[in-house]
Design an enzyme around this catalytic site. Structure first.
Site: not given
Ligand code: GLA
Length: 732
Positions: A204, A371-372, A447, A480, A482-484, A530, A552
């Site tokens: 990461w 974003d988030d 997370r 966007k 995402d997957m975290n 993302c 990121d």
């Molecule tokens: C991930 C994305 C970031 C942002 C955060 C939001 O880490 O890569 O760009 O969107 O989530 O929580």
């Protein structure tokens, strides 16, 4: 344009697949073994190629198949796909567990068909022929000698871009079920050793740092069992001749069109051959196939280039832009955006968004991305994951906010993370049984969130419904996706015990289903992929998301390594790249505002900051940078990319070029990653120009193409950490 792409020579049963500059050949020997002959420079022989299969006699430790005279041994035969437990001791392409518990596979050629176009990959992403009438597919039918199960080896030839796409489809044409324990998408047995491997390991905020290593004997494995491609190893790699450089030497590239667990092995045998096998990771996979059912393995894209790593990259770039990425977007200009993540994190409301949007629009930005933090009660990452309805106290009605932004004449983008569910959320309270977990076992948390069980289509459909519902109601232009977190406790609650090996693959099929349904519901939506930055940067995702947030890490110096590594296989036009604030939030580095733009201009351009907080000096540069984006964007979208430095070494100076296909214009970008006191002059030999033409290179004067490429030019990039130059190139 091309006469014949796939030629069958019936006397020898040789198949020769030709592209513009390459040939791939194999044949079915008298015992039905499918033996590899050649993959490399274009050749014109047919029947005569059979001689290439000849292997020296080896001691009898290598058993031979029943009825096949010594010295043939599966262990030394170059095979198009190999089985297990029948005398080939190298990494197998196939492993099948039959209903009596035995593990074996022994494929023999039965017949073949040559068809126009590319195969339909069903639930999987795949390459398409598009308008290219020269694309052809060879479908080899082979059967297991004992059980009669059918194996289709598919080869699709894309002659203009020099790519051959392979995959395997297994059909249970027997009366009993069997279990696939391993199925490679492709296996390539090259009669070469002493090769180098070019791979993309990382982490990461440090994704895809290219690494080159000599291969010795034994097996080198690249894999992910994280439920996704992951940050730590990409699923694309290349084999290189030891003398290969960016511009010459042999390079064979392998790009898996898949986003889940994968495994690629390179097995160098003791007799001068190297086998590469890649596909779904067998470590976390098994698939039960009932009579009448079939299983399609993902595609792998193969490209060979005698023009080194750069030649291979350009083939993949052209191929993906023409035959993988949605043609609506592949070469379409993307908006210069401002993303609010590093600008505000969770700390914003509608007023603040509108203030940033107003300011950004006045500077020439074309889209604002929220974003988030806009949904549920989301003021930090502990709550509301999965509640895809607006936090009205924070952003009001989303449709009003979007209208407010549209009224400024710019587009609106919104962040989602559809595969997830947090415990403190409305969705969890309503559907606690939607979490992917193993009953009776602790659930690991990442997370503060769990995975939704995307192996169940009804859960995927319900989430698409919510996301697409909001996207269309509010009129958003960009999403966007995402997957975290990495996967744990993979389990498919709706499947019986003997099918649990299918969970990881079914999950990723659920992700692809989500994307297909979303685009059906919102056809005009631009979706950026993302995954904690670039944790799922792969060809599978590129089929649905024409751009992917590359990392990121938004530091310009670090980005030169990340983007350079990514560009080895993936087009620069797919790399999400933004100018962010300094000191940089990930590494604390301070770089010139212009260097940040130079690096972001190598991808889809934008800002990851609050423009209202910029210094007057930096603000004044924004309209100029956006103008440069409009000027150079056609080159990144459709031109040729040349790396002037080796991506696999951490050079003090990094340089790259984009050149228009007609070689009339280009862009030369140079970044001094770190100052070397009293260091070397920077002299760059340019590439991709017309040697007979004359070019103006920024303020460096007018030069002939042959001088620029043959002698090179001194480039006066200032001798400071992170100094940079971008020089337009124009045919004089
Ligand atoms: C991930 C994305 C970031 C942002 C955060 C939001 O880490 O890569 O760009 O969107 O989530 O929580």
């Amino acid at each position: 344009m091309f006469s014949t792409m796939i030629t069958y020579f019936p006397n020898s049963k040789v198949f020769r697949l030709d592209t513009r500059t390459t040939s791939y050949a194999f044949f079915a020997d008298p015992n039905g073994f499918l033996l590899h002959l050649h993959y490399g420079a274009r050749v014109s022989d047919g029947d005569a190629l059979v001689a290439l299969a000849r292997r020296e006699q080896r001691p009898s430790f290598q058993p031979q198949p029943a009825g096949v005279p010594w010295p043939f041994s599966r262990d030394t035969a170059p095979q198009e796909i190999s089985g297990v437990n029948t005398g080939d001791y190298r990494v197998p392409g196939l492993s099948i567990r039959w209903d009596d518990g035995s593990l074996a596979a022994d494929l023999r050629y039965v017949s073949h068909e040559i068809r126009p176009g590319a195969p339909d990959m069903g639930d999987l992403p795949g390459a398409f022929a598009g308008d290219d009438k020269d694309v052809e597919t060879l479908d080899i039918l082979a059967r297991d000698a004992a059980r009669g199960a059918s194996f289709h080896l598919l080869y699709t030839v894309f002659p203009a871009t020099d790519v051959i796409v392979r995959s395997v489809r297994i059909e249970n044409t027997t009366d009993s079920p069997f279990t696939i324990e391993r199925v490679a998408s492709a296996q390539l047995d090259l009669r070469r050793d002493g090769l180098h491997l070019l791979q993309l390991p990382g982490a990461w905020v440090r994704e895809r740092h290219a690494e080159r290593l000599p291969l010795g004997g034994g097996i080198h494995t690249m894999r992910s069992v994280r439920g996704a491609t992951g940050h730590s190893m990409n699923n694309a790699f290349a084999l290189l001749s030891s003398d290969a450089t960016e511009s010459q030497g042999d390079a064979w590239g392998f790009v898996l069109c898949y986003s889940g667990n994968f495994r690629a092995d390179v097995d160098t045998d003791p007799f001068g051959s190297t086998r590469a096998v890649t596909g779904i990771a067998p470590d976390t996979f098994s698939w039960k196939l009932a009579p009448g059912e079939s299983f399609q393995a993902p595609e792998v894209f193969l490209a060979y280039s005698a023009e080194g790593v750069g030649g291979m990259s350009r083939r993949f770039h052209d191929f993906m832009r023409g035959h993988l990425i949605d043609q609506k977007w592949a070469k379409a200009p993307r908006p210069a955006l401002v993303n609010c993540w590093e600008a505000a994190y969770f700390n914003f409301n509608a007023e603040k968004i509108l203030a940033i949007a107003r300011d950004a629009a006045s500077l020439g930005a074309e889209m604002i991305v929220v974003d988030d933090g806009w949904f549920g009660r989301r003021d930090n990452d502990k709550v509301s994951m999965g509640d895809w309805f607006e936090n009205s106290a924070k952003v009001g009605d989303m449709a009003d906010l979007v209208r407010g932004v549209h009224d400024l004449g710019i587009k609106f983008g919104l962040w989602f993370e559809p595969e997830m569910i947090g415990e403190d959320s409305e969705i969890f309270r309503a559907h606690p049984d939607w979490v992917m977990c193993i009953p009776g076992r602790d659930r690991s948390i990442g997370r503060y969130q769990y995975l939704l069980d995307f192996t169940r289509p009804e859960i995927v459909d319900a989430v698409v419904d919510t996301v697409a519902g909001l996207a269309s109601r509010a009129g958003i232009d960009y999403l966007k996706y995402d997957m975290n977190r990495n996967h744990t406790e993979a389990f498919a609650a709706a499947l019986p015990p003997e099918r649990q090996g299918e969970a990881a693959h079914r999950f990723i099929l659920g992700v692809y289903r989500f994307h297909r349904l979303l685009l059906e519901r919102c056809p005009g939506l631009l979706v950026e992929g993302c995954s904690g930055g670039g944790g799922r940067f792969d060809a599978g995702m590129l089929r649905y998301t024409p751009q992917i947030w590359c990392s990121d890490d938004s530091d310009a110096v670090e980005r030169t390594r990340i983007q350079g590594g990514t560009s080895i296989f993936y087009p620069c036009s797919t790399m999400g790249a933004h100018v962010s604030a300094c000191p940089n939030h990930q590494v604390g580095r301070i770089t010139p505002f212009e260097t940040r733009a130079t690096v972001a201009l190598a991808g889809t351009f934008g800002y990851e900051l609050d423009t209202t907080k910029l210094s007057d000096e930096d603000r004044a540069l924004v309209p100029k940078q956006i103008a440069d984006f409009h000027r150079y964007h056609p080159l990144t979208l459709a031109g040729d990319h040349y790396r002037l430095s080796n991506t696999w070494s951490d050079n003090a100076v990094d340089a790259w070029m984009f050149v228009a296909k007609n070689r009339s214009s280009g862009l030369l970008s140079v970044v001094r990653r770190r100052a070397v006191p009293n260091g070397n002059d920077v002299v760059l030999r340019l590439r991709g120009l017309d040697p007979a033409a004359r070019y103006e290179v920024g303020e460096l004067g007018v030069w002939s193409g042959d001088t620029l490429m043959g002698a090179g030019i001194p480039v006066p990039v200032p001798c400071h950490d992170a100094a940079s130059m971008r020089l337009p190139i124009r045919r004089a």
